[in-house]
Design a protein around this motif. Sequence first.
Motif, mmCIF file in Angstrom:
data_model
loop_
_atom_site.group_PDB
_atom_site.id
_atom_site.type_symbol
_atom_site.label_atom_id
_atom_site.label_comp_id
_atom_site.label_asym_id
_atom_site.label_seq_id
_atom_site.Cartn_x
_atom_site.Cartn_y
_atom_site.Cartn_z
ATOM 1 N N GLU A 13 0.861 -1.181 0.000
ATOM 2 C CA GLU A 13 0.000 0.000 0.000
ATOM 3 C C GLU A 13 0.897 1.230 0.000
ATOM 4 N N VAL A 14 0.584 2.179 -0.853
ATOM 5 C CA VAL A 14 1.377 3.400 -0.951
ATOM 6 C C VAL A 14 0.502 4.627 -0.787
ATOM 7 N N ALA A 15 1.163 5.732 -0.481
ATOM 8 C CA ALA A 15 0.502 7.039 -0.446
ATOM 9 C C ALA A 15 1.104 7.866 -1.570
ATOM 10 N N VAL A 16 0.257 8.583 -2.279
ATOM 11 C CA VAL A 16 0.724 9.457 -3.357
ATOM 12 C C VAL A 16 0.303 10.876 -3.023
ATOM 13 N N LYS A 17 1.286 11.746 -2.868
ATOM 14 C CA LYS A 17 1.014 13.164 -2.629
ATOM 15 C C LYS A 17 1.280 13.894 -3.933
ATOM 16 N N ILE A 18 0.288 14.669 -4.367
ATOM 17 C CA ILE A 18 0.413 15.396 -5.625
ATOM 18 C C ILE A 18 0.432 16.890 -5.338
ATOM 19 N N PHE A 19 1.458 17.546 -5.821
ATOM 20 C CA PHE A 19 1.602 18.989 -5.678
ATOM 21 C C PHE A 19 1.439 19.609 -7.061
ATOM 22 N N HIS A 20 0.401 20.430 -7.217
ATOM 23 C CA HIS A 20 0.178 21.105 -8.492
ATOM 24 C C HIS A 20 1.048 22.356 -8.531
ATOM 25 N N MET A 21 1.963 22.380 -9.464
ATOM 26 C CA MET A 21 2.898 23.495 -9.572
ATOM 27 C C MET A 21 3.523 23.460 -10.958
ATOM 28 N N GLU A 22 4.103 24.545 -11.313
ATOM 29 C CA GLU A 22 4.824 24.577 -12.577
ATOM 30 C C GLU A 22 6.310 24.441 -12.293
ATOM 31 N N VAL A 23 6.902 23.387 -12.824
ATOM 32 C CA VAL A 23 8.329 23.146 -12.644
ATOM 33 C C VAL A 23 8.981 23.300 -14.016
ATOM 34 N N LYS A 24 9.275 24.548 -14.363
ATOM 35 C CA LYS A 24 9.862 24.826 -15.678
ATOM 36 C C LYS A 24 11.375 24.978 -15.616
ATOM 37 N N ASN A 25 11.887 25.356 -14.446
ATOM 38 C CA ASN A 25 13.312 25.593 -14.285
ATOM 39 C C ASN A 25 14.035 24.258 -14.108
ATOM 40 N N GLN A 26 15.012 23.982 -14.958
ATOM 41 C CA GLN A 26 15.739 22.715 -14.901
ATOM 42 C C GLN A 26 16.517 22.563 -13.595
ATOM 43 N N ASP A 27 17.034 23.669 -13.037
ATOM 44 C CA ASP A 27 17.760 23.597 -11.766
ATOM 45 C C ASP A 27 16.848 23.107 -10.643
ATOM 46 N N ILE A 28 15.590 23.567 -10.632
ATOM 47 C CA ILE A 28 14.640 23.130 -9.615
ATOM 48 C C ILE A 28 14.366 21.631 -9.776
ATOM 49 N N LYS A 29 14.165 21.183 -11.006
ATOM 50 C CA LYS A 29 13.940 19.759 -11.262
ATOM 51 C C LYS A 29 15.136 18.941 -10.798
ATOM 52 N N ASP A 30 16.341 19.408 -11.097
ATOM 53 C CA ASP A 30 17.554 18.696 -10.687
ATOM 54 C C ASP A 30 17.664 18.605 -9.175
ATOM 55 N N ASN A 31 17.323 19.690 -8.461
ATOM 56 C CA ASN A 31 17.365 19.679 -6.998
ATOM 57 C C ASN A 31 16.354 18.703 -6.417
ATOM 58 N N ILE A 32 15.154 18.659 -6.996
ATOM 59 C CA ILE A 32 14.122 17.733 -6.539
ATOM 60 C C ILE A 32 14.584 16.298 -6.734
ATOM 61 N N ILE A 33 15.153 16.004 -7.874
ATOM 62 C CA ILE A 33 15.625 14.652 -8.165
ATOM 63 C C ILE A 33 16.797 14.277 -7.253
ATOM 64 N N ARG A 34 17.688 15.210 -6.980
ATOM 65 C CA ARG A 34 18.821 14.955 -6.081
ATOM 66 C C ARG A 34 18.326 14.660 -4.663
ATOM 67 N N GLU A 35 17.365 15.450 -4.189
ATOM 68 C CA GLU A 35 16.810 15.228 -2.850
ATOM 69 C C GLU A 35 16.077 13.886 -2.780
ATOM 70 N N ALA A 36 15.344 13.549 -3.827
ATOM 71 C CA ALA A 36 14.636 12.269 -3.867
ATOM 72 C C ALA A 36 15.624 11.107 -3.820
ATOM 73 N N SER A 37 16.754 11.277 -4.466
ATOM 74 C CA SER A 37 17.786 10.241 -4.451
ATOM 75 C C SER A 37 18.309 10.022 -3.033
ATOM 76 N N MET A 38 18.494 11.091 -2.286
ATOM 77 C CA MET A 38 18.938 10.970 -0.893
ATOM 78 C C MET A 38 17.860 10.308 -0.041
ATOM 79 N N MET A 39 16.605 10.686 -0.255
ATOM 80 C CA MET A 39 15.496 10.116 0.516
ATOM 81 C C MET A 39 15.377 8.609 0.263
ATOM 82 N N GLN A 40 15.688 8.200 -0.948
ATOM 83 C CA GLN A 40 15.578 6.795 -1.318
ATOM 84 C C GLN A 40 16.553 5.928 -0.518
ATOM 85 N N ASN A 41 17.656 6.510 -0.080
ATOM 86 C CA ASN A 41 18.672 5.761 0.653
ATOM 87 C C ASN A 41 18.446 5.738 2.161
ATOM 88 N N LEU A 42 17.451 6.480 2.664
ATOM 89 C CA LEU A 42 17.161 6.470 4.095
ATOM 90 C C LEU A 42 16.439 5.181 4.463
#
Length: 84
Positions: free
Chosen positions: A7-36
Amino acid sequence: MNRKHIEVAVKIFHMEVKNQDIKDNIIREASMMQNLRHRNIISFYGICVDTNYLSIITEFSVNGNLFDCLFEKKNIENVFFLLS
């Protein structure tokens, strides 16, 4: 093939992610969270980053979210039980 159902939970945030730096930061943080890995930390399974939204997929918590558990008086007994 033996498949495990989770069973999973899905949180959806409606936002515009147009800046590539923001996308890269989100992906980097998600990568760290995956290792916890800890018994008191909800498991992180993944993210989906699109132009108009961001989705976070985590383990489902039958006891609700941490905020409600900490700040609703009716759940205060459960907090101490869960942490023990």
